[in-house]
Design a protein around this motif. Sequence first.
Motif, PDB file in Angstrom:
ATOM      1  N   LEU A  31       0.815  -1.205   0.000  1.00 55.75           N
ATOM      2  CA  LEU A  31       0.000   0.000   0.000  1.00 55.75           C
ATOM      3  C   LEU A  31       0.856   1.265   0.000  1.00 55.75           C
ATOM      4  N   PHE A  32       2.019   1.225   0.646  1.00 54.97           N
ATOM      5  CA  PHE A  32       2.912   2.377   0.649  1.00 54.97           C
ATOM      6  C   PHE A  32       3.453   2.648  -0.751  1.00 54.97           C
ATOM      7  N   VAL A  33       3.823   1.589  -1.472  1.00 59.27           N
ATOM      8  CA  VAL A  33       4.296   1.748  -2.850  1.00 59.27           C
ATOM      9  C   VAL A  33       3.177   2.319  -3.718  1.00 59.27           C
TER      10      VAL A  33
ATOM     11  N   LEU B  79       0.578   6.933  -6.597  1.00 55.66           N
ATOM     12  CA  LEU B  79      -0.551   7.843  -6.738  1.00 55.66           C
ATOM     13  C   LEU B  79      -0.156   9.288  -6.444  1.00 55.66           C
ATOM     14  N   ASP B  80       0.754   9.491  -5.510  1.00 57.59           N
ATOM     15  CA  ASP B  80       1.255  10.846  -5.233  1.00 57.59           C
ATOM     16  C   ASP B  80       1.966  11.424  -6.452  1.00 57.59           C
ATOM     17  N   ARG B  81       2.808  10.610  -7.078  1.00 55.55           N
ATOM     18  CA  ARG B  81       3.509  11.068  -8.284  1.00 55.55           C
ATOM     19  C   ARG B  81       2.511  11.374  -9.401  1.00 55.55           C
ATOM     20  N   GLU B  82       1.528  10.504  -9.564  1.00 61.19           N
ATOM     21  CA  GLU B  82       0.512  10.718 -10.601  1.00 61.19           C
ATOM     22  C   GLU B  82      -0.278  12.005 -10.324  1.00 61.19           C
ATOM     23  N   ARG B  83      -0.627  12.246  -9.058  1.00 61.71           N
ATOM     24  CA  ARG B  83      -1.331  13.477  -8.684  1.00 61.71           C
ATOM     25  C   ARG B  83      -0.490  14.700  -9.018  1.00 61.71           C
ATOM     26  N   ASP B  84       0.804  14.645  -8.703  1.00 59.89           N
ATOM     27  CA  ASP B  84       1.688  15.776  -8.986  1.00 59.89           C
ATOM     28  C   ASP B  84       1.777  16.041 -10.484  1.00 59.89           C
TER      29      ASP B  84
END
Length: 87
Positions: free
Chosen positions: A30-32, A37-42
């Motif tokens: 889940l951390f990966v 998802l954080d990178r995709e959001r950015d």
Amino acid sequence: MTRVLLFIVIVANIATAIGVVYARHQHRVLFVQLNKLDRERDELNIEFGRLQLEQATVGESTRVEQIARDRLGMKSPESADIVVIRP
């Protein structure tokens, strides 16, 4: 009686250890996924900013053209009205 109790404690200990290993594995997975998802959001935020800038640029030129047509009576020249001057 003590052997049965010892066996139950050992089985419970093994089950708990397996549960801890499984929980840590799920945490890592889940951390990966969260990092991805954080990178995709950015990346999407960057693209959204670019699209907003492009929209503002396109909207501004359309607005200027519309004002020139309505208020000043200007129009785009016909192809026959265009003269190319060569040096």
